[in-house]
Motif scaffolding. Structure first.
Motif, PDB file in Angstrom:
ATOM      1  N   ALA A  24       0.593  -1.225   0.247  1.00 16.50           N
ATOM      2  CA  ALA A  24       0.170  -0.287  -0.049  1.00 16.50           C
ATOM      3  C   ALA A  24       0.991   1.505  -0.183  1.00 16.50           C
ATOM      4  N   LEU A  25       1.776   1.190   1.000  1.00 17.03           N
ATOM      5  CA  LEU A  25       2.423   1.979   1.034  1.00 17.03           C
ATOM      6  C   LEU A  25       3.377   2.665  -0.238  1.00 17.03           C
ATOM      7  N   ALA A  26       3.914   1.561  -0.879  1.00 18.08           N
ATOM      8  CA  ALA A  26       4.317   1.471  -1.987  1.00 18.08           C
ATOM      9  C   ALA A  26       3.930   2.190  -3.590  1.00 18.08           C
ATOM     10  N   ALA A  27       2.710   0.829  -3.595  1.00 15.58           N
ATOM     11  CA  ALA A  27       1.595   1.905  -4.222  1.00 15.58           C
ATOM     12  C   ALA A  27       1.628   3.998  -4.028  1.00 15.58           C
ATOM     13  N   ARG A  28       1.730   3.826  -3.281  1.00 15.87           N
ATOM     14  CA  ARG A  28       1.725   5.741  -3.053  1.00 15.87           C
ATOM     15  C   ARG A  28       2.516   6.404  -3.188  1.00 15.87           C
ATOM     16  N   VAL A  46       7.446 -10.281  -2.236  1.00 19.69           N
ATOM     17  CA  VAL A  46       7.398  -8.331  -1.606  1.00 19.69           C
ATOM     18  C   VAL A  46       8.190  -7.456  -2.445  1.00 19.69           C
ATOM     19  N   VAL A  47       9.376  -7.679  -2.573  1.00 25.54           N
ATOM     20  CA  VAL A  47      10.138  -6.732  -3.756  1.00 25.54           C
ATOM     21  C   VAL A  47       9.633  -7.098  -4.916  1.00 25.54           C
ATOM     22  N   ARG A  48       9.859  -8.117  -5.308  1.00 29.20           N
ATOM     23  CA  ARG A  48       9.118  -8.573  -6.700  1.00 29.20           C
ATOM     24  C   ARG A  48       8.308  -8.016  -7.116  1.00 29.20           C
ATOM     25  N   GLU A  49       7.216  -7.710  -6.599  1.00 26.02           N
ATOM     26  CA  GLU A  49       6.223  -6.795  -6.189  1.00 26.02           C
ATOM     27  C   GLU A  49       5.953  -5.970  -6.800  1.00 26.02           C
ATOM     28  N   ILE A  50       6.596  -5.280  -5.692  1.00 25.57           N
ATOM     29  CA  ILE A  50       6.810  -3.994  -6.101  1.00 25.57           C
ATOM     30  C   ILE A  50       7.520  -2.790  -7.100  1.00 25.57           C
ATOM     31  N   GLU A  51       8.771  -3.938  -7.704  1.00 29.57           N
ATOM     32  CA  GLU A  51       9.598  -3.482  -8.487  1.00 29.57           C
ATOM     33  C   GLU A  51       8.604  -3.558 -10.270  1.00 29.57           C
ATOM     34  N   ALA A  53       5.876  -3.668 -10.258  1.00 34.49           N
ATOM     35  CA  ALA A  53       4.658  -1.839 -10.629  1.00 34.49           C
ATOM     36  C   ALA A  53       5.699  -0.303 -10.735  1.00 34.49           C
ATOM     37  N   GLY A  54       6.780  -1.019 -11.000  1.00 33.20           N
ATOM     38  CA  GLY A  54       7.521   0.272 -11.471  1.00 33.20           C
ATOM     39  C   GLY A  54       7.907   1.351 -10.033  1.00 33.20           C
ATOM     40  N   GLY A  55       7.337   0.530  -8.486  1.00 32.06           N
ATOM     41  CA  GLY A  55       8.226   0.855  -7.469  1.00 32.06           C
ATOM     42  C   GLY A  55       9.675   0.825  -6.974  1.00 32.06           C
ATOM     43  N   ARG A  56       9.948   1.357  -5.905  1.00 35.30           N
ATOM     44  CA  ARG A  56      11.805   0.975  -4.692  1.00 35.30           C
ATOM     45  C   ARG A  56      11.285   0.408  -4.102  1.00 35.30           C
ATOM     46  N   ALA A  57      11.748  -0.997  -3.504  1.00 34.40           N
ATOM     47  CA  ALA A  57      11.954  -1.668  -2.897  1.00 34.40           C
ATOM     48  C   ALA A  57      13.428  -2.305  -2.439  1.00 34.40           C
ATOM     49  N   ILE A  58      13.370  -3.075  -1.251  1.00 32.79           N
ATOM     50  CA  ILE A  58      14.791  -3.749  -1.326  1.00 32.79           C
ATOM     51  C   ILE A  58      14.224  -4.521   0.183  1.00 32.79           C
ATOM     52  N   ALA A  59      14.400  -6.300   0.469  1.00 34.48           N
ATOM     53  CA  ALA A  59      14.198  -6.651   1.295  1.00 34.48           C
ATOM     54  C   ALA A  59      15.645  -6.705   2.432  1.00 34.48           C
ATOM     55  N   LEU A  60      15.464  -6.437   3.577  1.00 38.72           N
ATOM     56  CA  LEU A  60      16.393  -6.467   4.469  1.00 38.72           C
ATOM     57  C   LEU A  60      15.894  -7.614   6.312  1.00 38.72           C
ATOM     58  N   HIS A  61      17.593  -8.841   6.199  1.00 38.02           N
ATOM     59  CA  HIS A  61      16.677  -9.680   7.468  1.00 38.02           C
ATOM     60  C   HIS A  61      17.185  -8.404   8.797  1.00 38.02           C
ATOM     61  N   ALA A  62      16.517  -8.742   9.783  1.00 39.34           N
ATOM     62  CA  ALA A  62      16.842  -8.719  11.359  1.00 39.34           C
ATOM     63  C   ALA A  62      15.175  -8.979  12.066  1.00 39.34           C
ATOM     64  N   ASP A  63      15.543  -9.895  13.185  1.00 41.17           N
ATOM     65  CA  ASP A  63      15.021  -9.890  14.286  1.00 41.17           C
ATOM     66  C   ASP A  63      14.981  -8.863  15.421  1.00 41.17           C
ATOM     67  N   VAL A  64      14.072  -7.655  14.867  1.00 42.93           N
ATOM     68  CA  VAL A  64      13.688  -6.870  15.909  1.00 42.93           C
ATOM     69  C   VAL A  64      13.154  -6.450  17.486  1.00 42.93           C
ATOM     70  N   GLY A  65      13.221  -7.322  17.701  1.00 46.36           N
ATOM     71  CA  GLY A  65      13.687  -8.007  19.678  1.00 46.36           C
ATOM     72  C   GLY A  65      14.849  -7.979  19.544  1.00 46.36           C
ATOM     73  N   ASP A  66      15.501  -7.908  19.137  1.00 47.34           N
ATOM     74  CA  ASP A  66      17.266  -7.479  19.689  1.00 47.34           C
ATOM     75  C   ASP A  66      17.227  -6.096  19.258  1.00 47.34           C
ATOM     76  N   PRO A  67      17.572  -5.863  20.150  1.00 45.75           N
ATOM     77  CA  PRO A  67      17.881  -4.132  19.952  1.00 45.75           C
ATOM     78  C   PRO A  67      18.861  -3.859  19.468  1.00 45.75           C
ATOM     79  N   GLN A  68      20.791  -4.277  19.143  1.00 43.50           N
ATOM     80  CA  GLN A  68      21.695  -3.897  18.257  1.00 43.50           C
ATOM     81  C   GLN A  68      20.814  -4.514  17.025  1.00 43.50           C
ATOM     82  N   ALA A  69      20.129  -5.586  16.415  1.00 45.17           N
ATOM     83  CA  ALA A  69      19.746  -5.535  15.448  1.00 45.17           C
ATOM     84  C   ALA A  69      18.918  -4.873  15.054  1.00 45.17           C
ATOM     85  N   ALA A  70      18.071  -4.504  15.652  1.00 46.32           N
ATOM     86  CA  ALA A  70      17.091  -3.193  14.867  1.00 46.32           C
ATOM     87  C   ALA A  70      17.569  -1.994  14.627  1.00 46.32           C
ATOM     88  N   ARG A  71      18.340  -1.184  15.489  1.00 50.88           N
ATOM     89  CA  ARG A  71      19.201  -0.312  14.970  1.00 50.88           C
ATOM     90  C   ARG A  71      20.186  -0.392  13.867  1.00 50.88           C
TER      91      ARG A  71
END
Length: 255
Positions: A24-28, A46-51, A53-71
């Motif tokens: 939804a954000l990419a569509a806008r 998801v990234v391919r679907e956005i691209e 449709a003409g949008g820009r996206a990147i897939a990023l790995h992280a466990d956000v429950g880990d403060p260092q990983a989130a940062r």
């Protein structure tokens, strides 16, 4: 509503509500960082679907429950997208069960991801958002954080904490032009609630929803996009229910 020249990070965006929000954000017009913890292929889809449709996206790995990983995730998203303006804290898990049956660690695991992920990512974006005096944070909460339900004690507690966190951070960041809101989703048929709907496909629960239907991920995503965008520029500290009237009534029956 246009989000051109905006960059967004959506946590837990490989499936379900997170995926719908990223699309939804990419569509806008927003460039989107699609975060995942374990579902790399789905995030890349998801990234391919956005691209496509003409949008820009990147897939990023992280466990956000880990403060260092989130940062690290926030830093990587900011660098890859050339800035960051929108954060959607969506990553979440469940470990449902009656309080006397669940594992002693169930509450901690759920809280670490559902609340901790939002806490860590918000803390990580705060200084940059404050410095640029521009930013919108949307937390994906639940009506379970507003009322109680059987088997949901740890999940409800994590979402209740997220609602309180939303209001407090909204007050802290408002003078810097940064808005913080949440959406309290009702029953949305995704993998996260498979166990809740397993009994009869959710028919019994659906009959108790005033609108007699469950929300779709896309319906939730549309409200998230609104809160993230310029049309909601004077909205902050709100927890917006998207539940078909579920929380407006006296109560639901048993699952």
């Amino acid at each position: 509503m246009s989000l051109d020249d905006r960059a967004a990070l959506v946590t837990g965006a490989s499936r379900g509500i997170g995926r719908a929000v990223a699309l939804a954000l990419a569509a806008r017009g927003a460039a989107v960082a699609v975060n995942y913890r374990s579902r790399k292929e789905e995030a890349e889809s998801v990234v391919r679907e956005i691209e496509q449709a003409g949008g820009r996206a990147i897939a990023l790995h992280a466990d956000v429950g880990d403060p260092q990983a989130a940062r690290g995730l926030v830093e990587e998203a900011t660098s890859a997208l050339g800035g960051l303006h929108i954060l959607v804290n969506n990553a979440g898990i469940t470990d449902n069960g009656l309080i006397w049956d669940v594992s002693p660690d169930a509450w901690l695991d759920v809280m670490r991801v559902n609340f901790g992920g939002a806490y860590h990512c918000t803390a990580a974006v705060a200084k940059d958002f404050m410095a640029q005096r521009d930013g919108s944070i949307v937390n994906i909460s639940s009506v379970m954080g507003l009322s109680g339900w059987i088997g949901q004690s740890n999940y409800a507690a994590s979402k209740g904490a997220l609602n309180a966190f939303t209001r407090s951070t909204a007050v802290e960041l408002a003078r810097f032009g940064v808005r913080v809101n949440a959406v309290a989703a009702g029953i949305v048929p995704t993998e996260l609630v498979d166990d809740v709907l397993a009994k009869d496909g959710g028919k019994g629960i659906r009959q108790q929803v005033p609108m007699r239907s469950f929300a779709t991920p896309e319906q939730v995503a549309d409200v998230v996009a609104f809160l993230a965008g310029p049309e909601a520029s004077y909205v902050t500290g709100e927890v917006v229910r998207i539940d078909g009237g579920l929380a407006a009534q006296l109560g639901m029956g048993r699952p």
